[in-house]
Design an enzyme around this catalytic site. Structure first.
Site, PDB file in Angstrom:
ATOM      1  N   ASN A 164     -53.401  46.357  38.723  1.00 45.17           N
ATOM      2  CA  ASN A 164     -53.499  46.127  37.281  1.00 45.17           C
ATOM      3  C   ASN A 164     -54.096  47.399  36.685  1.00 45.17           C
ATOM      4  O   ASN A 164     -55.310  47.584  36.727  1.00 45.17           O
ATOM      5  CB  ASN A 164     -54.380  44.898  37.029  1.00 45.17           C
ATOM      6  CG  ASN A 164     -54.500  44.576  35.555  1.00 45.17           C
ATOM      7  OD1 ASN A 164     -53.937  45.266  34.704  1.00 45.17           O
ATOM      8  ND2 ASN A 164     -55.238  43.528  35.240  1.00 45.17           N
ATOM      9  N   ARG A 189     -49.056  44.366  37.383  1.00 45.20           N
ATOM     10  CA  ARG A 189     -49.146  43.617  36.138  1.00 45.20           C
ATOM     11  C   ARG A 189     -48.726  44.562  35.009  1.00 45.20           C
ATOM     12  O   ARG A 189     -49.271  45.657  34.882  1.00 45.20           O
ATOM     13  CB  ARG A 189     -50.589  43.171  35.924  1.00 45.20           C
ATOM     14  CG  ARG A 189     -50.754  42.418  34.659  1.00 45.20           C
ATOM     15  CD  ARG A 189     -52.175  41.962  34.488  1.00 45.20           C
ATOM     16  NE  ARG A 189     -52.212  41.010  33.396  1.00 45.20           N
ATOM     17  CZ  ARG A 189     -53.300  40.361  33.058  1.00 45.20           C
ATOM     18  NH1 ARG A 189     -54.410  40.528  33.723  1.00 45.20           N
ATOM     19  NH2 ARG A 189     -53.272  39.524  32.045  1.00 45.20           N
ATOM     20  N   ARG A 221     -71.787  32.110  26.886  1.00 44.06           N
ATOM     21  CA  ARG A 221     -73.081  31.716  27.458  1.00 44.06           C
ATOM     22  C   ARG A 221     -74.215  32.068  26.489  1.00 44.06           C
ATOM     23  O   ARG A 221     -75.137  31.289  26.293  1.00 44.06           O
ATOM     24  CB  ARG A 221     -73.292  32.412  28.806  1.00 44.06           C
ATOM     25  CG  ARG A 221     -72.398  31.834  29.890  1.00 44.06           C
ATOM     26  CD  ARG A 221     -72.336  32.707  31.095  1.00 44.06           C
ATOM     27  NE  ARG A 221     -71.564  33.920  30.827  1.00 44.06           N
ATOM     28  CZ  ARG A 221     -71.116  34.743  31.756  1.00 44.06           C
ATOM     29  NH1 ARG A 221     -71.381  34.499  33.021  1.00 44.06           N
ATOM     30  NH2 ARG A 221     -70.397  35.801  31.446  1.00 44.06           N
ATOM     31  N   ASN A 226     -65.611  27.020  33.218  1.00 39.84           N
ATOM     32  CA  ASN A 226     -67.073  26.962  33.379  1.00 39.84           C
ATOM     33  C   ASN A 226     -67.858  26.288  32.269  1.00 39.84           C
ATOM     34  O   ASN A 226     -69.081  26.220  32.350  1.00 39.84           O
ATOM     35  CB  ASN A 226     -67.620  28.392  33.514  1.00 39.84           C
ATOM     36  CG  ASN A 226     -67.089  29.094  34.742  1.00 39.84           C
ATOM     37  OD1 ASN A 226     -67.380  28.680  35.851  1.00 39.84           O
ATOM     38  ND2 ASN A 226     -66.294  30.118  34.542  1.00 39.84           N
TER      39      ASN A 226
END
Ligand code: ADP
Length: 404
Positions: free
Chosen positions: A7, A94, A289, A339
């Site tokens: 990538n 990619r 987060r 998550n």
């Protein structure tokens, strides 16, 4: 097969040596700051628990130098995982933008390279970097089969009513202005994995995939094919993201530029790509987060940013269920999708009327590993499936090189 997945970015080159059959990763890492002072390579061995990751600071003047170094690490007597380059069966790249030219993956030859070049106006930052990665691998591993896997390809099955913009038709004909969509490899991978998890063929299922990360997009995958997706001509469209604004009234641009005549179109582009989204709303961070923490501490704008994000994801879920005439499964993936149970819960809250309902305990406990988080009485499955774009690229590379 042993596939090297590459990538390449403008100054970076991420790599993974992966077994396309069982998904085992033998080595992975990143070459950073290529062509810039202070370049370095990281090298990990996920197959060896006691391996201390390497960080090698060295001059990487271009992608070819970086690629040569990666190969020498992979085949190194002490830290390597293969005896020689011959053990690498093929290379999978990619590539960001395939325009309308690529509706699937392709074995790279001169024509494919020319066609990727033709798509540079659509992916001006990424396609030249992807080409540099391809060239570097051709130099370092002459004759090795190489495959291009496009971020846009999976979305090429969208019907024209979904991909056309209601602008003068000549913009489409002359400039290729239309919805292309991105994260295609991820949407394809998680929709296939969802079908496996449900024990049903993808061709019998209506699935909504929610790739929620720094960049976020949703896709409506009907009977194995993408019929709509939230990103557009560029990855700026759709739900609000870490720093990107997502869908807005396009007239905002003219209005804001008239209010503040010092703004140029370049400023607007920067603001909408880098200073908007949940960062722009909260003024705190683009990272979910940090937002969760700020919100818990009473920051109202951080709370608003989180609410807006979940609300827009929910609106897309509803509209894609309508577009497909129903839905069998909703899949959450990527950093936030895998998550953040609070976002998953908020994004489907109130959708019980459609049969979409999560089990709070299952939702809390499935982080990172994934699983079925739907409530016992739900008629639509809600799944968390960790994405694995590298494995998808490796599988595509295997499929194409076996065919060739
Ligand atoms: P990218 O689009 O750059 O690949 P990711 O898919 O890694 O992004 O998603 C990054 C987002 O996921 C960040 O907003 C981050 O806060 C969020 N996130 C929440 N929990 C975690 C976690 N445990 N690990 C990584 N990212 C997390």
């Amino acid at each position: 097969m042993i596939i090297l997945v590459v990538n390449a970015g403008s100054s970076s080159l991420k790599y993974q040596l992966i077994n396309s059959i069982d998904g085992e990763v033998y080595a992975s890492g990143n070459c950073e700051r290529i062509g810039i002072a202070g370049s370095k390579i990281t090298y990990k061995r996920p197959d060896k628990a006691d391996f201390e990751p390497l960080k090698i600071v060295m001059d990487l003047s271009n992608h070819s130098v970086a690629m040569e170094k990666v190969i020498s690490l992979l085949a190194d007597k002490e830290v390597g995982c293969i005896k020689s380059m011959d053990q690498i069966d093929a290379v999978g790249h990619r590539v960001l933008h395939g325009g309308e030219k690529f509706a699937g993956s392709y074995v790279i030859n001169k024509d494919v390279i020319e066609a990727i070049k033709d798509c540079i106006p659509l992916g001006p930052l990424h396609n030249p970097a992807n080409l540099a990665g391809i060239e570097a691998c051709q130099k370092a591993m002459p004759g090795k089969p190489q495959v291009a896997v496009f971020d846009t390809a999976f979305h090429q099955t969208m019907p024209e009513e979904a991909y056309m913009y209601a602008l003068p038709y000549s913009y489409y004909e002359d400039y290729g202005v239309r919805r292309y969509g991105f994260h295609g490899t991820s949407h394809q991978y998680v929709s296939q994995e969802a079908a496996k998890a449900l024990g049903r063929p993808a061709e019998s299922l209506k699935i909504i995939t929610c790739h929620l990360g720094n960049g976020s997009s949703l896709a409506a995958v009907k009977y194995g094919k993408c019929v709509d997706t939230s990103m557009g001509l560029t990855p700026l469209a759709g739900v609000p993201m870490g720093t990107r604004c997502g869908d807005i009234d396009p007239a905002v641009i003219k209005y804001v530029m008239e209010e503040d005549p010092s703004l140029t179109i370049k400023d607007i582009d920067r603001i909408m790509n880098k200073e908007s989204g949940v960062l722009g709303i909260s003024g705190v961070s683009s990272d979910f987060r940090d937002l969760a923490q700020a919100s818990e501490q009473g920051n109202q704008r951080a709370a608003l940013a989180l609410k807006m994000f979940a609300y827009h994801v929910k609106k897309y879920i509803g509209s894609y269920a309508a577009a497909m005439g129903g839905v069998d499964a909703v899949v959450f993936t990527a950093g936030i999708g895998e998550n953040t149970p609070e976002i998953r819960e908020a994004a489907v809250e109130g959708l019980g009327f459609m049969g979409i309902k999560v089990d709070p305990a299952k939702n809390l406990s499935c982080n990172r590993v994934g699983g079925d988080i739907s409530a016992a009485d739900a008629t639509v499955k809600v799944l968390v499936i960790p994405t694995n774009e590298e494995l998808m690229i490796a599988r595509e590379t295997e499929r194409l090189t076996k065919q060739a």
